[in-house]
Motif scaffolding. Sequence first.
Motif: not given
Length: 161
Positions: A1-4, A22, A27-29, A71
């Motif tokens: 999985m890629s982070g943003y 997120a 996803l977590s932020y 993430d």
Amino acid sequence: MSGYVVMGVSGAGKSTVGELFAQRMGLSYLDGDSLHPQSNIDKMSRGQPLTDADRWPWINAVAARLAGEVDVVACSALKRAYRDRMREVAGAVTFLFLDGAREVLEERMGHRKGHFMPEKMLDSQLATLERPGPDESVVRVDIDRPPEEIVDELVARVRAD
């Protein structure tokens, strides 16, 4: 999985869009501004632009969190070297570049409440910005619309890849 990394200059909407993105993606932020040392906040509050020496510890802290705990991070990531460092530490990172006209940025900054970055800092942010190159993993969106529409586009484009 890629982070943003939701990136752009002050006033682009990184925090708002990042949090919404997120949530929509499950996803977590983290708002990268929360990792600034007090000395950086004080300096920006006085209208003094940060130097590379000021920014590097912050960039490293953001990259470390992206590598293991979160993430999606809202972070200006103004220079290529900063983005390279984030990729070096966190691996696969996609930058979500919130781009827009100066007039839109000024208007947004004028409506913010309680943020440490004064409007007069926009010029230094724009001067520092090194726009992402075609060799970087980046999704560029224009900010001249409501945050929900920006997030709709980001989610659609990220899911399409």
